[in-house]
Write an enzyme that holds these catalytic residues in place. Sequence first.
Site, PDB file in Angstrom:
ATOM      1  N   GLY A  59       7.303   4.893  14.573  1.00 46.55           N
ATOM      2  CA  GLY A  59       8.354   4.876  13.827  1.00 46.55           C
ATOM      3  C   GLY A  59       9.678   3.805  14.464  1.00 46.55           C
ATOM      4  O   GLY A  59       9.263   3.101  15.236  1.00 46.55           O
ATOM      5  N   CYS A  86       1.488   3.561  18.025  1.00 46.31           N
ATOM      6  CA  CYS A  86       2.775   2.513  17.769  1.00 46.31           C
ATOM      7  C   CYS A  86       3.835   2.902  18.798  1.00 46.31           C
ATOM      8  O   CYS A  86       3.687   3.118  19.970  1.00 46.31           O
ATOM      9  CB  CYS A  86       2.850   2.267  16.563  1.00 46.31           C
ATOM     10  N   TYR A  87       4.991   3.492  17.989  1.00 45.34           N
ATOM     11  CA  TYR A  87       5.813   4.253  18.720  1.00 45.34           C
ATOM     12  C   TYR A  87       5.324   5.205  19.651  1.00 45.34           C
ATOM     13  O   TYR A  87       5.793   5.355  20.970  1.00 45.34           O
ATOM     14  CB  TYR A  87       7.098   4.634  17.913  1.00 45.34           C
ATOM     15  N   HIS A 176      -2.247   0.257  13.959  1.00 45.65           N
ATOM     16  CA  HIS A 176      -2.301   1.429  13.049  1.00 45.65           C
ATOM     17  C   HIS A 176      -3.758   1.754  12.467  1.00 45.65           C
ATOM     18  O   HIS A 176      -3.930   1.313  11.141  1.00 45.65           O
ATOM     19  CB  HIS A 176      -1.174   1.314  11.896  1.00 45.65           C
ATOM     20  N   GLU A 178      -4.487   4.133  10.594  1.00 45.60           N
ATOM     21  CA  GLU A 178      -4.302   5.157   9.377  1.00 45.60           C
ATOM     22  C   GLU A 178      -4.105   4.146   8.321  1.00 45.60           C
ATOM     23  O   GLU A 178      -4.409   4.521   6.925  1.00 45.60           O
ATOM     24  CB  GLU A 178      -2.850   5.917   9.549  1.00 45.60           C
ATOM     25  N   ASP A 234       0.226  18.109 -12.059  1.00 44.96           N
ATOM     26  CA  ASP A 234       0.741  19.054 -11.072  1.00 44.96           C
ATOM     27  C   ASP A 234       1.266  20.283 -11.689  1.00 44.96           C
ATOM     28  O   ASP A 234       1.175  21.368 -11.286  1.00 44.96           O
ATOM     29  CB  ASP A 234       2.261  18.230 -10.313  1.00 44.96           C
ATOM     30  N   LYS A 376      -1.307  14.524  -3.825  1.00 43.29           N
ATOM     31  CA  LYS A 376      -1.891  14.381  -5.151  1.00 43.29           C
ATOM     32  C   LYS A 376      -3.263  14.503  -5.464  1.00 43.29           C
ATOM     33  O   LYS A 376      -3.600  15.270  -6.324  1.00 43.29           O
ATOM     34  CB  LYS A 376      -1.183  13.207  -5.931  1.00 43.29           C
TER      35      LYS A 376
END
Length: 520
Positions: A59, A86-87, A176, A178, A234, A376
């Site tokens: 963040g 990270c943060y 990161h 991710e 959707d 999604k």
Amino acid sequence: MLIQNRKEKIIIIDFGSQVTKLIARRIRDLGVFSEIITIKDLYKVKDFSEIKGIILSGGPSTVTKKNFLKIPKKILLKKIPILGICYGLQLIAKLFGGTIKSLKKQREFGRASLVKRQNSVLIKNFFKGKKSLVWMSHQDAVTKLPKNFKIIASTKESKLTIIENTKNKIYGIQFHPEVTHTQNGKEIFKNFLFSICNIKKRWHVFNEKKRLIEEIKTIVKKDKVICALSGGVDSSVVALLVHKAIKTRLVCIMVDTGLMRKNEFKHSYNLFKKKYKLNVKLINASKLYFKNLKNISNPEKKRKIIGKLFIKIFEKESKKHKNIKYLAQGTLYPDIIESRSSSGSQSSKIKSHHNVGGLPKRMNLKLIEPLKEFFKDEVRILGKSLGLTNSIRNKHPFPGPGLAIRIIGPITPKKIKILQEADNIFIKELIQNNLYNNIWQAYAGLLPIKTVGVMGDSRTYEYTCLLRAVISEDGMTADYFSFPKDFLDKISNKIVNGVPGINRVVYDITSKPPSTIELE
Ligand code: XMP
């Protein structure tokens, strides 16, 4: 608020990183339910028994300032495994007495080479030798190790890139895992989930169907539900779910704006009416849309006119049905995450689909949003479990205002027809060449410029068609797709030869940012 009671889950505390969503995605992809919560939500958690691990996201906050985003230290000492990213790492270090400094000169952004210093359960299979490439994005770094922590890996700029305190099961990483730019990032999550949190791989979205249907039954009871069905993935999944729960007490309204892709609306209507036996009402409003959009060039004006008209038509139609209490809407998890700030307060604008925004209040309807926990891709899998045909399940996203925002300048029925033909050629070729499913979104647009061309021996003076195809994870950022030259040659030929009104084809090679995916 925690969305659900589950037997086991991982919670991700969101400190405001742009990529927090990806953490949740990676964990769910590994077969474990994960939920993103705000700091404010965390204070409301009374029972931690279902939480098997906590991840602290990155963040923009900095622990080097007086006021920084924090959580109580006692949460980190509950013996629930913690992974700070990270943060999240910097916060752990700060709470346990480490030192964090701002890297004024040597900020680390982009790829960095991480060097292993010692073994840890967290890095099993992560390093393929002594080094691994990781993605960094930080201005602060931990410079003094907190007490009872040890260093696992370092980069040149930050010595304390992976740290751990195995006694309290607290782990921190500066990079990161991710983002896909980190090599083997998935291994970090695997190790954290299955070796540190000891959680089992039990969750899969495919199995959520039954629970969702039961939930809808419990909420709706004997009442009626209305839904705006566009034929996109959707709204189609929402309609099938609600239909499975309450059958014909679901009323679906399809408003044909005339701004859809070639034959698409007719095809979806027939499918839902005949194959899925839904109670669908089709309203042909294309003349009304063209009349209202006449001579309108301003993109925002176009969007507003289309949205307001939709609400008017939908409201009028729904009044014909008595005793409707609920509006079913295809809100997705990213919409929920993006509409709240990391400190927990609701931000001013909740992102809603343009053509249903404002409806529930105006019509005094309660909302049901069965997809609000899902991404999604997960909705596409749910669609599969409901028997939704592949042509809808794998359909690229399509904007509510439709082709109107893919034609620059005023809309006319003639321009729509030209664009529909060009778009149809493009999409068909993508499918035939097995490219469609590799692309996140593709379309043809019509530019208002006319240029000179020559066909046979005659001069032409016609419109320019723009082709756009992007790869993306969630539409927030996107890269243009690299087609083989032969494919572009073929499409250009087919469009210019097959669509009167177009004599030039260009391919858009901008990414998002700086461009957006749509033209307007
Ligand atoms: P942009 O153009 O903002 O688009 O990069 C990101 C994604 O959002 C879709 N989009 C919309 N979807 N109503 C929608 O339902 C809208 O008004 C709208 N505008 C853009 C766009 O197609 C892309 O997938």
